[in-house]
Design a protein around this motif. Structure first.
Motif, PDB file in Angstrom:
ATOM      1  N   GLU A   1      14.570  42.250 -11.074  1.00  0.00           N
ATOM      2  CA  GLU A   1      14.626  43.314 -12.067  1.00  0.00           C
ATOM      3  C   GLU A   1      13.250  43.965 -12.188  1.00  0.00           C
ATOM      4  O   GLU A   1      12.246  43.284 -12.406  1.00  0.00           O
ATOM      5  CB  GLU A   1      15.030  42.718 -13.425  1.00  0.00           C
ATOM      6  CG  GLU A   1      15.302  43.747 -14.491  1.00  0.00           C
ATOM      7  CD  GLU A   1      16.635  44.452 -14.287  1.00  0.00           C
ATOM      8  OE1 GLU A   1      16.716  45.652 -14.617  1.00  0.00           O
ATOM      9  OE2 GLU A   1      17.575  43.800 -13.794  1.00  0.00           O
ATOM     10  N   LYS A   2      13.218  45.277 -11.999  1.00  0.00           N
ATOM     11  CA  LYS A   2      11.969  46.081 -12.050  1.00  0.00           C
ATOM     12  C   LYS A   2      11.015  45.779 -10.903  1.00  0.00           C
ATOM     13  O   LYS A   2       9.963  46.418 -10.788  1.00  0.00           O
ATOM     14  CB  LYS A   2      11.222  45.853 -13.380  1.00  0.00           C
ATOM     15  CG  LYS A   2      12.042  46.092 -14.625  1.00  0.00           C
ATOM     16  CD  LYS A   2      12.478  47.531 -14.782  1.00  0.00           C
ATOM     17  CE  LYS A   2      13.225  47.737 -16.088  1.00  0.00           C
ATOM     18  NZ  LYS A   2      13.670  49.147 -16.271  1.00  0.00           N
TER      19      LYS A   2
ATOM     20  N   GLY B   1      12.022  45.375  -7.337  1.00  0.00           N
ATOM     21  CA  GLY B   1      12.897  45.336  -6.167  1.00  0.00           C
ATOM     22  C   GLY B   1      12.141  45.300  -4.863  1.00  0.00           C
ATOM     23  O   GLY B   1      12.511  44.601  -3.919  1.00  0.00           O
TER      24      GLY B   1
ATOM     25  N   GLU C   1      10.577  49.332  -8.778  1.00  0.00           N
ATOM     26  CA  GLU C   1      12.013  49.197  -9.033  1.00  0.00           C
ATOM     27  C   GLU C   1      12.793  49.939  -7.956  1.00  0.00           C
ATOM     28  O   GLU C   1      12.444  51.070  -7.587  1.00  0.00           O
ATOM     29  CB  GLU C   1      12.345  49.761 -10.411  1.00  0.00           C
ATOM     30  CG  GLU C   1      13.787  49.573 -10.822  1.00  0.00           C
ATOM     31  CD  GLU C   1      14.046  50.044 -12.242  1.00  0.00           C
ATOM     32  OE1 GLU C   1      15.181  49.867 -12.731  1.00  0.00           O
ATOM     33  OE2 GLU C   1      13.109  50.600 -12.858  1.00  0.00           O
TER      34      GLU C   1
ATOM     35  N   LYS D   1      18.925  46.134  -7.244  1.00  0.00           N
ATOM     36  CA  LYS D   1      18.909  44.680  -7.057  1.00  0.00           C
ATOM     37  C   LYS D   1      19.727  44.216  -5.868  1.00  0.00           C
ATOM     38  O   LYS D   1      19.680  43.046  -5.502  1.00  0.00           O
ATOM     39  CB  LYS D   1      19.435  43.999  -8.327  1.00  0.00           C
ATOM     40  CG  LYS D   1      18.570  44.238  -9.558  1.00  0.00           C
ATOM     41  CD  LYS D   1      19.126  43.538 -10.772  1.00  0.00           C
ATOM     42  CE  LYS D   1      19.083  42.032 -10.622  1.00  0.00           C
ATOM     43  NZ  LYS D   1      19.522  41.323 -11.852  1.00  0.00           N
TER      44      LYS D   1
END
Length: 612
Positions: free
Chosen positions: A366-367, A369, A385, A388
């Motif tokens: 999360e945030k 990637g 980011e 995912k």
């Protein structure tokens, strides 16, 4: 029986042990008949109506068999014509069949495999037996118990080596050794130390080398002057063939060496071979094993060479920096530990991107990637980011006049500033849970702008977007979208305003101006393709290990040569480097010499800085 017999003494056709009239017998057969028709006809219809729909696949292969099995189970339990004891015996046998199948099955046979095969075939056998056995209650019960026992024996006797491109499981007997186990059983095969004295000279990147996944521009194109497409007149000469461990890595070829990743037992290996002879120069081991029921065991990413070093990411997230000549570890990081990410369902598959002293790969947190490390020290420089869910690799492409880092994920396509990870632009195209696996392709326009192609399988499709800079801002717009071409995990190539690639198991040519399909061809399964320039030929490595030469022309499909290269399921990308063609799968690797005229070079980088 006389007409004077009292009604109370007449046999009750629905009493236990009695034989019902013909009409009643049919009524009791109609549920098994209806379930049998539903179980096999509905999936057949859905495969024709929605052949690439993930929803239709999940319904027909998982939900529908479970539902039919449950209905049959409930129907049987409430059959008043069957003695309660017999109903209970058969019902308990069915429950035991599922439970013991899960408990006794090989580790490669997970619950989903049992749902996809054990439940539908078990339900089918039960329905057929109930139809055949008629009203002989003891025979029906004995048959259902036997079917349950056969299900337990069958499931516990099998192992799965993964699935094909059409999601059909590859079964084998449990007691048969897998190719990996046979390789491990060989003397010395489990020795993960250096096989030969390591070289001391520093490798130098040659013009005909192939230093990273899909070449310098990551576009799957290679330049081969005087390429000979007629392999009957000038057949490729086999130089060597080696057994390898499982894995879906491609090759990195540098200065007379070929490097790939394999799995052997509990170790992921980076193996360097002599490109001319196939002899092992060195191998490096990491204590890690990733395995899942779709693709099986092994690493997925391809090694990247830069400045005398190799950068390799394993399926569980280990990122290694190795001295190329010796395999000596310089630094090691794990993207799961660095970002808090989870290992993707099919393992980390990105091939590291090395650009201007930085190494970027996918992490999926999360945030966070994407994560970028200092190529010399392994220090984290930035994260960004990006979604995912992705099995793509980052790539450097020139958009307008700027070098940008492109990356595809389940949310769409993003472009980042390579030095900082700053978002330059993005195009949102959510997949609804379908994984993006293929690389984006950048197309130049006459006005100096660029378009980008994004392909996604399982019904999502192919999209062309336009990118232009207006002042200091980037503007992104959709040009067209089609579902007639849906590249899944098979990368495509671009030649003269046409795309050549896979739509499932169909190979096709697509006109890029409007997305029109020019031709389709079968026979390659879920393979991979390589573009040979400047002659305009395609080298297709089929899912069954055949190598074919096809003319990259939009007027028709024209296969000019074909040879069988390797045995077994083949999803790995083939490459051509140093005048040689390299192909592999999870069982063996082979090298062919294309001839003295076949000096080669990967396509040029997207910008002059890409090779830094």
């Amino acid at each position: 029986m006389s007409s004077s017999t009292p009604a109370s003494e007449l046999p009750n056709p629905f009493a236990p042990g009695q034989v019902a009239p013909i009409a009643s017998t049919f009524l009791r057969k109609r549920i098994p008949i209806a379930l049998l028709i539903t179980l096999w006809c509905v999936p057949a219809v859905l495969s024709m109506v929605a052949p690439d729909s993930i929803g239709a696949f999940m319904f027909s292969r998982l939900l529908l068999p479970a539902l039919c099995g449950l209905i049959l189970f409930i129907w049987w339990c409430f059959q008043r014509a069957v003695p309660g004891k017999q109903r209970a015996i058969a019902a308990l046998a069915a429950v035991a069949a599922i439970g013991l199948s899960v408990l006794l099955s090989h580790k490669s046979v997970n619950f989903m495999v049992i749902m996809m095969y054990g439940i539908p075939y078990g339900t089918t056998a039960a329905c057929l037996w109930l139809i055949i056995a008629g009203n002989v209650q003891s025979l029906r019960t004995a048959g259902l118990v036997t079917i349950s026992a056969l299900m337990i024996a069958g499931v516990s006797s099998l192992r799965v080596h993964g699935v094909t491109g059409e999601f059909q499981s590859e079964f084998d007997w449990r007691w048969n050794l897998s190719p990996e186990e046979r390789l491990l059983a060989k003397s010395g095969a489990n020795d993960t130390t250096s096989a030969q004295p390591a070289e001391t000279t520093t490798w130098t990147l040659q013009p005909t080398d192939w230093a990273e996944f899909r070449g310098a521009a990551r576009d799957g194109a290679v330049t081969v002057p005087d390429f000979q497409p007629d392999w009957k007149a000038a057949p490729p000469k086999e130089l060597w063939r080696q057994q390898v461990g499982p894995g879906w890595s491609s090759f990195c070829v540098v200065d007379g060496h070929v490097i790939t990743q394999e799995q052997l037992g509990e170790n992921e290996l980076v193996i360097c071979r002599n490109a001319q002879t196939g002899a092992i120069v060195w191998k490096v081991s990491s204590a890690s094993r990733f395995e899942e029921p779709v693709a099986g065991a092994g690493p997925r990413g391809t090694p990247t060479f830069a400045d005398g070093k190799l950068y390799v990411q394993g399926a569980s997230g280990d990122l290694l920096c190795l001295e190329a000549a010796t395999g000596k570890e310089i630094w090691k990081r794990n993207v799961v530990k660095e970002t808090g990410a989870s290992i993707p369902e099919w393992g980390f598959s990105a091939s590291p991107l090395v650009y201007e002293g930085r190494v970027t790969t996918f992490a999926g947190a999360e945030k966070k990637g994407l994560i970028t490390f200092d190529a010399l020290t392994g220090e984290v420089l930035w994260t960004a980011e990006c979604g995912k869910l992705s099995y793509c690799s980052p790539q450097i492409s020139t958009i307008g006049t700027e070098a940008q880092m492109l990356f595809c994920s389940d949310t769409g396509l993003i472009a980042l500033e390579p030095s900082t990870g700053k978002l330059l632009w993005n195009h949102e195209w959510p997949t609804g849970g379908v994984a993006r696996i293929t690389q984006p392709a950048v197309l130049p326009n006459a006005d100096g702008t660029n378009d980008v192609l994004i392909g996604t399988g399982l019904g999502v499709g192919l999209r062309r977007i336009h990118i232009a800079k207006e002042g200091d801002a980037w503007k992104v717009s959709e040009t067209w979208t089609t579902t007639r071409c849906k590249p899944y995990f098979n990368d495509f190539v671009i030649h003269e305003d046409h795309l050549y690639g896979f739509d499932g198991t169909i190979f096709m040519c697509v006109q890029l101006s409007d997305g029109e399909v020019k031709w389709r061809a079968r026979g390659y399964g879920s393979g991979q393709v390589l573009l040979v320039k400047p002659s305009g030929h395609l080298i297709i490595l089929s899912e069954t290990g055949d190598l074919s030469v096809v003319a990259a022309k939009p007027d028709k499909h024209s296969e000019q040569s074909k040879i069988h290269a390797i045995d077994g399921k083949t999803w790995n990308h083939p490459i051509v480097a140093e005048g040689k063609l390299f192909a592999r799968n999870g069982v063996e690797a082979v090298c062919f010499e294309l001839g003295p005229s076949a000096s080669t070079s990967a396509s040029e980088p997207a910008s002059a800085d890409t090779a830094k």
